[in-house]
Enzyme design. Structure first.
Site: not given
Ligand SMILES: [Zn+2]
Length: 278
Positions: A2-3
């Protein structure tokens, strides 16, 4: 992994369901995450209300009555709101109970984090995990000329490649591996250029590109918002239409030149040798 856009979409997805709600129980199913989950959470949190949900870098900050919960999704984590009657799943690590709804951290690889910062320890911005982070890409401090100045000032005398400079997050947070390649393409900057050699106009283009690319990614995730309260959905993982990332040897969408892949600091970088001349 997840960014920043996925974390921001998570924030937008869970906030309408738990903001202003009173927490009635915390269950730590497996507290051996990146750092141990504080053992006292099930004791101190019930009865407290979620005052606000903010994000700093990739940390979600749930402001409670007496402190902040810091939640990080690590490599594989997802956070979602489910009916509390839904059975727990394998790899659910922590569940926060809000009456009919539960907020559950699901984290197969356990690189995520759930930490507690009591208000008596001072403002959350001073937390050791947050205080060294670069500026937020959507904050007023990174708007217009200010963003260009931050990139320019922080990169002076740095011989590190601009891709790695950006990825390190010391100037501006949230530009992960995919978004680095995409932002540099949008700004027309070669990824291996020394950060210290960036001109002022290049810094201005790059600052704009970072905001634009991250905004687009957040917008792309908007369609997954309903999945945050849907047992079947898979929130936090959405496809972005990339211009260069993962497009090795495919024609550039602007000039048709084949996209190149290089490795920088053990991470793949993609760029167009024509649009991003050295
Ligand atoms: Zn091109």
């Amino acid at each position: 992994m997840p960014e920043l856009p996925e974390v921001e979409v998570t924030r937008l997805g869970i906030a309408p369901h738990i903001q202003g709600q009173e927490l009635c129980a915390v269950k730590v199913l497996d507290g051996r995450l990146r750092w141990p989950v504080p053992r006292n959470l099930p004791k101190i949190l019930p009865g407290q209300t979620v005052q606000s949900i903010q994000r700093r870098g990739k940390y979600l900050l749930l402001e409670m009555d007496t402190g902040h919960l810091l939640i990080h999704l690590g490599m594989t984590g997802t956070l979602r709101v489910l009916p509390s009657t839904d059975p727990l799943k394998l790899h659910d690590r922590v569940t926060f109970e809000f009456g009919k709804l539960s907020l559950r951290l699901h984290d197969p690889r356990k690189f995520g984090a759930v930490l507690w910062h009591p208000k008596v320890q001072g403002p959350i911005e001073k937390n050791t995990l947050l205080q060294k982070l670069g500026v937020e890409p959507f904050s007023p401090e990174f708007e217009g000329e200010l963003g260009a100045n931050i990139l320019y000032q922080t990169s002076r005398k740095r011989s590190i490649a601009v891709k790695q400079f950006l990825l390190a997050g010391q100037a501006v947070v949230g530009v992960g591996n995919i978004y680095c390649s995409e932002s540099l393409f949008a700004a027309g900057i070669h990824p291996a250029k020394a950060a210290g050699k960036l001109s002022k106009p290049q810094c201005a283009r790059l600052a704009n590109a970072v905001r634009l690319i991250l905004n687009k990614a957040i917008a792309a995730g908007g369609s997954s918002l309903k999945d945050f309260v849907n047992s079947e959905g898979d929130p936090g993982h959405f496809m972005v239409q990339t211009k260069v990332y993962d497009r090795k040897d495919l024609p550039c969408k602007v000039c048709k030149t084949p996209i190149k892949q290089i490795v920088q600091g053990q991470r793949s970088t993609y760029f167009c040798p024509q649009c991003q001349k050295r």
